[in-house]
Write a protein that holds these residues in place. Structure first.
Motif, PDB file in Angstrom:
ATOM      1  N   LEU A 475       0.990  -0.978  -0.001  1.00 43.12           N
ATOM      2  CA  LEU A 475       0.010   0.136  -0.025  1.00 43.12           C
ATOM      3  C   LEU A 475       0.887   1.199  -0.035  1.00 43.12           C
ATOM      4  O   LEU A 475       1.675   1.564   0.824  1.00 43.12           O
ATOM      5  CB  LEU A 475      -0.861   0.204   1.239  1.00 43.12           C
ATOM      6  N   LEU A 476       0.712   1.928  -0.789  1.00 39.01           N
ATOM      7  CA  LEU A 476       1.512   3.327  -1.231  1.00 39.01           C
ATOM      8  C   LEU A 476       0.674   4.464  -0.895  1.00 39.01           C
ATOM      9  O   LEU A 476      -0.729   4.765  -1.092  1.00 39.01           O
ATOM     10  CB  LEU A 476       1.993   3.458  -2.579  1.00 39.01           C
ATOM     11  N   ARG A 477       0.783   5.351   0.244  1.00 41.93           N
ATOM     12  CA  ARG A 477      -0.029   6.601   0.606  1.00 41.93           C
ATOM     13  C   ARG A 477       0.724   7.597   0.473  1.00 41.93           C
ATOM     14  O   ARG A 477       1.703   7.892   1.143  1.00 41.93           O
ATOM     15  CB  ARG A 477      -0.565   6.165   1.886  1.00 41.93           C
ATOM     16  N   PHE A 478       0.231   8.596  -0.382  1.00 45.36           N
ATOM     17  CA  PHE A 478       0.852   9.995  -0.365  1.00 45.36           C
ATOM     18  C   PHE A 478      -0.082  10.847   0.546  1.00 45.36           C
ATOM     19  O   PHE A 478      -0.928  10.549   0.915  1.00 45.36           O
ATOM     20  CB  PHE A 478       0.711  10.598  -1.420  1.00 45.36           C
ATOM     21  N   PHE A 479       0.791  11.893   1.147  1.00 47.14           N
ATOM     22  CA  PHE A 479       0.201  12.841   2.201  1.00 47.14           C
ATOM     23  C   PHE A 479       0.485  14.110   1.693  1.00 47.14           C
ATOM     24  O   PHE A 479       1.884  14.418   1.305  1.00 47.14           O
ATOM     25  CB  PHE A 479       0.326  12.637   3.551  1.00 47.14           C
ATOM     26  N   VAL A 480      -0.234  15.328   2.240  1.00 46.24           N
ATOM     27  CA  VAL A 480       0.418  16.642   1.982  1.00 46.24           C
ATOM     28  C   VAL A 480      -0.335  17.333   3.265  1.00 46.24           C
ATOM     29  O   VAL A 480      -1.564  16.919   3.565  1.00 46.24           O
ATOM     30  CB  VAL A 480      -0.139  17.268   0.741  1.00 46.24           C
ATOM     31  N   TYR A 481       0.300  18.060   3.968  1.00 45.84           N
ATOM     32  CA  TYR A 481      -0.248  19.010   4.928  1.00 45.84           C
ATOM     33  C   TYR A 481      -0.054  20.437   4.913  1.00 45.84           C
ATOM     34  O   TYR A 481       1.194  20.511   4.036  1.00 45.84           O
ATOM     35  CB  TYR A 481       0.391  18.642   6.373  1.00 45.84           C
ATOM     36  N   TRP A 482      -0.611  21.318   5.141  1.00 46.78           N
ATOM     37  CA  TRP A 482      -0.453  22.604   4.835  1.00 46.78           C
ATOM     38  C   TRP A 482      -1.266  23.364   5.878  1.00 46.78           C
ATOM     39  O   TRP A 482      -2.427  23.000   6.527  1.00 46.78           O
ATOM     40  CB  TRP A 482      -0.922  23.298   3.603  1.00 46.78           C
ATOM     41  N   ARG A 483      -0.772  24.577   6.401  1.00 43.29           N
ATOM     42  CA  ARG A 483      -1.414  25.410   7.341  1.00 43.29           C
ATOM     43  C   ARG A 483      -1.058  26.902   6.922  1.00 43.29           C
ATOM     44  O   ARG A 483       0.020  27.461   6.488  1.00 43.29           O
ATOM     45  CB  ARG A 483      -0.718  25.287   8.707  1.00 43.29           C
ATOM     46  N   GLN A 484      -2.433  27.589   6.546  1.00 38.16           N
ATOM     47  CA  GLN A 484      -2.247  28.875   5.811  1.00 38.16           C
ATOM     48  C   GLN A 484      -1.737  29.972   6.806  1.00 38.16           C
ATOM     49  O   GLN A 484      -2.029  29.846   7.990  1.00 38.16           O
ATOM     50  CB  GLN A 484      -3.497  29.280   5.388  1.00 38.16           C
ATOM     51  N   ALA A 485      -1.071  31.031   6.428  1.00 38.65           N
ATOM     52  CA  ALA A 485      -0.600  31.940   7.544  1.00 38.65           C
ATOM     53  C   ALA A 485      -1.501  33.125   7.690  1.00 38.65           C
ATOM     54  O   ALA A 485      -1.778  33.490   8.552  1.00 38.65           O
ATOM     55  CB  ALA A 485       0.784  32.542   6.754  1.00 38.65           C
ATOM     56  N   GLU A 486      -2.080  33.742   6.449  1.00 37.87           N
ATOM     57  CA  GLU A 486      -3.042  35.063   6.441  1.00 37.87           C
ATOM     58  C   GLU A 486      -4.359  34.896   5.893  1.00 37.87           C
ATOM     59  O   GLU A 486      -5.110  35.381   6.099  1.00 37.87           O
ATOM     60  CB  GLU A 486      -2.040  36.223   5.860  1.00 37.87           C
ATOM     61  N   ALA A 531      -4.289  21.343   7.509  1.00 40.43           N
ATOM     62  CA  ALA A 531      -5.310  20.394   6.980  1.00 40.43           C
ATOM     63  C   ALA A 531      -4.247  19.288   6.137  1.00 40.43           C
ATOM     64  O   ALA A 531      -3.216  19.485   5.732  1.00 40.43           O
ATOM     65  CB  ALA A 531      -6.014  21.086   5.842  1.00 40.43           C
ATOM     66  N   SER A 532      -4.737  18.048   6.225  1.00 40.22           N
ATOM     67  CA  SER A 532      -4.046  16.918   5.432  1.00 40.22           C
ATOM     68  C   SER A 532      -5.163  16.461   4.595  1.00 40.22           C
ATOM     69  O   SER A 532      -6.267  16.092   4.736  1.00 40.22           O
ATOM     70  CB  SER A 532      -3.569  16.038   6.607  1.00 40.22           C
ATOM     71  N   PHE A 566       4.142  20.499   3.555  1.00 34.93           N
ATOM     72  CA  PHE A 566       4.992  19.438   3.397  1.00 34.93           C
ATOM     73  C   PHE A 566       4.251  18.270   2.674  1.00 34.93           C
ATOM     74  O   PHE A 566       3.062  18.209   2.754  1.00 34.93           O
ATOM     75  CB  PHE A 566       5.778  18.897   4.514  1.00 34.93           C
ATOM     76  N   PHE A 567       5.387  17.682   1.967  1.00 29.54           N
ATOM     77  CA  PHE A 567       4.781  16.596   1.314  1.00 29.54           C
ATOM     78  C   PHE A 567       5.455  15.196   1.566  1.00 29.54           C
ATOM     79  O   PHE A 567       6.687  15.203   1.896  1.00 29.54           O
ATOM     80  CB  PHE A 567       4.580  16.791  -0.204  1.00 29.54           C
ATOM     81  N   GLY A 568       4.648  14.070   1.548  1.00 28.07           N
ATOM     82  CA  GLY A 568       5.635  12.711   1.812  1.00 28.07           C
ATOM     83  C   GLY A 568       4.757  11.583   1.482  1.00 28.07           C
ATOM     84  O   GLY A 568       3.719  11.780   1.021  1.00 28.07           O
ATOM     85  N   TYR A 569       5.427  10.524   1.450  1.00 22.37           N
ATOM     86  CA  TYR A 569       4.737   9.296   1.176  1.00 22.37           C
ATOM     87  C   TYR A 569       5.047   8.194   2.364  1.00 22.37           C
ATOM     88  O   TYR A 569       6.260   7.954   2.875  1.00 22.37           O
ATOM     89  CB  TYR A 569       4.905   8.609  -0.152  1.00 22.37           C
TER      90      TYR A 569
END
Length: 698
Positions: A475-486, A531-532, A566-569
């Motif tokens: 099982l391959l799982r990509f993920f992205v997380y971000w948090r907005q500044a303004e 958010a992810s 950031f991004f990862g898997y």
């Protein structure tokens, strides 16, 4: 500084201290090791033994910092919620999901009043784009992860004192033969200040030199300069600007002592190099206004630099003289000029051969090879081996922005190519040190040599562009997380799937939640608290052999404007269960940055043998100002990815073959691998991905 060393070298600095009381330090060390295992790290035996000898309170304090550092490294320092609480299970059909949201909106008078009659705006639908449950709810909905031996376990080694570790890292970065990433330049600046008493004398990369000169200027020490541009880079660095000089910097005012040092450095540059001023004429004019060279008559050549910038004095740059000779068809004259700068001659070798230079060009190249930098030799070697079987040309800038074009250049003669390749191999071999007893991990052979680190943001498991590594899970799982500044920021994790001809595209994204082998976790359209998003790919069921994950900026802040991105898997077995994000299954994680609006970190490829491998891209597309989505960039993305995949990158295996031919087989030990084993003898020279740049000969 401690975090920096742990993240860059996976070593824990431990200063000398009095031995602790019996048992307490050992207990604390074991507790720390257990906590580290939960996020995929462990202490080496030497580190455990050293911690066990410390006072328990000191181990606890150090352990808290180490655990925080590795959690940030792997992306476990934030809460990774998912839009669909049961993901990857019970993800609805895309159309069914939207119809359900629309039905709810029509039945809600308040929501229905917000809907426009002719336009369906997904952001106006209730419950769309924001979490409908808490992170605690998500945890309760998922079973515990079943640990497997195949999960990632990264070993943290015992380091020396903080000052010794910082000095070693500082000299490694400062002495790098390849340009550094933006994050590494920032680290170099911090290390230069921390190690102010230990300054290197040889700094080959000029951007690194500017950062170190900034510390030397503050300390009143002599500067490392040999061109006028070195001084302009330093002025830009002191003003908080771009040391690459690709963007203009608003220069600050300089104190009298600083002006004297800068002008004194300029005065040492011979007038024959003043032609370089013309490349950045406007910046030189602004610098002249800050330095007041007319107040320092003892530096006449420095004043001439600013005369050239203002047009009072004429100067011809070296590059313009070469271009004029080539434009007039005077190839022999151009070669004669370029021999004074061996690196420039080798960089233009392809052009010179196509311009009809013949054997004279080859003979000049052979003479120049002994005086050019190792990075230039390796770059030329990689370029020429791709000329044997031409593929589309790909150009990448320091931000990872890339474009590709068909190779329309006339072919080079095979005899000239082979002759030059032999010269390069011989010269590179001559510069390599005797490795003694050489031990090589076969997994590192397909890692590309880091001929430039600019587009590669540091992180966990990062490899240079063009590197290949196996993917060994179900099982391959990509993920992205971000948090907005303004402002409201909407990133979209997507995946483009192609056949072996890079055609017949399908995709997984917020417009297509699932297919026969992949599933999307749901779309989030803002991230004030983070958010992810995730995409699951069941590799054994995948019907298309090329999978390209990407992160699109649909609205809001750029990657380098967001508070965090950031991004990862991850790789895991389907039976492991667990939360959407499990730190110990993360194989790669890196920050997203750059001015592009679409990130293409890597591509997954299935070979003829059915095995999957990942090839590292580190690319960004410019995209549109807003509303980027995978359907709109699939042609550009597929062309770029194909150019990277088909290019023959110079890999570690090439240098290993040369080292083996030079090895004496005795004395010291040299190890090259993805991770350093625990049983190496004392004094062994170790090269891992974090120090691969040290393999590049000077």
């Amino acid at each position: 500084m401690e975090d920096l060393i742990i993240a860059r070298r996976l070593r824990v600095p431990v200063d000398d201290a009095e031995d602790g009381t019996s048992g307490w330090g050992e207990v604390a060390a074991r507790q720390l090791d257990a906590a580290l295992l939960s996020v995929g790290f462990t202490c080496s035996p030497a580190l455990l033994d050293r911690l066990a000898a410390l006072p328990g309170e000191q181990v606890i304090d150090l352990g808290v910092r180490v655990l925080a550092a590795v959690r940030r490294l792997v992306g476990d320092h934030v809460e990774h919620n998912a839009y669909f609480i049961d993901f990857p299970k019970n993800v609805p059909d895309t159309l069914e999901f939207w119809v359900g949201l629309l039905r709810e909106a029509m039945l809600d008078p308040v929501a229905a009043a917000r809907l426009q009659p002719d336009i369906l705006n997904l952001l106006d639908l209730p419950r769309y784009g924001s979490y409908q449950h808490t992170y605690a709810d998500l945890l309760a909905a998922h079973a515990e992860l079943i640990p497997l031996a195949s999960d990632r376990v990264t070993v943290l080694e015992l380091g020396g004192s903080l000052r010794d570790e910082a000095r070693e890292l500082y000299f490694s970065l400062a002495g790098s033969e390849v340009p550094l990433a933006t994050e590494d330049l920032a680290a170099l600046r911090a290390l230069a200040a921390f190690c102010a008493e230990d300054q290197p004398e040889h700094v080959p990369v000029r951007e690194n030199r500017a950062v170190i000169n900034e510390v030397r200027l503050a300390a009143g020490q002599p500067l490392l300069v040999d061109t006028v541009t070195d001084v302009l880079r330093l002025a830009s660095a002191c003003s908080g600007g771009d040391v690459t000089l690709s963007t203009s910097t608003r220069l600050r005012s300089f104190r009298r002592a600083e002006r004297r040092i800068l002008l004194a450095a300029l005065d040492t540059i011979p007038a024959t190099k003043h032609g370089d001023v013309l490349r950045h004429r406007e910046q030189w004019k602004r610098l002249g206004e800050r330095l007041h060279p007319h107040e320092y008559p003892q530096f006449p050549r420095a004043a001439q630099v600013f005369d050239v910038a203002r047009g009072v004095r004429t100067a011809t740059s070296f590059a313009s003289r070469v271009e004029a000779a080539l434009a007039a068809g005077r190839t022999e004259e151009a070669v004669s000029l370029l021999e004074h700068t061996p690196g420039a001659l080798l960089r233009r070798l392809d052009h010179l051969l196509r311009a009809g230079g013949g054997s004279a060009v080859l003979e000049a190249a052979e003479r120049s090879a002994a005086h050019a930098s190792g990075r230039v030799l390796l770059s030329l070697r990689e370029h020429l081996q791709n000329r044997l079987a031409p593929v589309s040309r790909v150009f990448t800038n320091r931000h990872g922005r890339a474009w590709t074009t068909p190779d329309t250049r006339s072919p080079l003669e095979e005899e000239a190519l082979n002759r030059t390749l032999a010269v390069l191999d011989e010269e590179i071999t001559r510069r390599l040190p005797d490795p003694g007893e050489l031990i090589v991990d076969p997994a590192v052979l397909d890692v590309a040599l880091p001929l430039s680190g600019k587009a590669v943001a540091p992180g966990l498991g990062m490899l240079p562009r063009g590197s290949l590594s196996p993917v060994d899970g179900e099982l391959l799982r990509f993920f992205v997380y971000w948090r907005q500044a303004e402002r409201r920021t909407d990133y979209d994790l997507s995946a483009l799937m192609l056949d072996s001809t890079y055609d017949n595209p399908t995709h997984i994204s917020w417009t297509s939640y699932a297919n026969d082998f992949a599933t999307y976790s749901g779309d989030l359209t803002e991230a004030p608290d983070g958010a992810s998003e995730f995409i699951d790919v069941r590799l054994s069921q995948a019907t298309q052999p090329i999978i390209i994950p990407q992160v699109d900026i649909y609205a809001g802040e750029r990657f380098d404007e967001a508070a965090e991105a950031f991004f990862g898997y991850m790789i895991r077995d389907a039976a492991q269960e667990g939360r959407p994000f499990e730190a110990r299954t993360v194989r790669m994680k890196s920050d997203l940055r750059g001015s592009g609006r679409i990130a293409l970190p890597l591509v997954f490829l299935r070979g003829d043998d059915g095995a999957w491998r990942v090839k590292w891209l580190h690319l960004y597309l410019s995209g549109h100002p807003a509303f980027n989505q995978v359907e709109g960039n699939r042609v550009t993305a597929s062309l770029l990815v194909r150019s990277i995949v088909e290019r023959d990158y110079l890999r570690v295996g090439y240098l290993v073959d040369l080292l083996r031919a030079k090895s004496s087989g005795g004395g010291h030990v040299t190890y090259i691998g993805l991770e350093a084993p625990a049983d190496l003898p004392d004094g062994a020279r170790v090269y891992t991905p974090a120090t691969l740049h040290e393999l590049i000969p000077a």
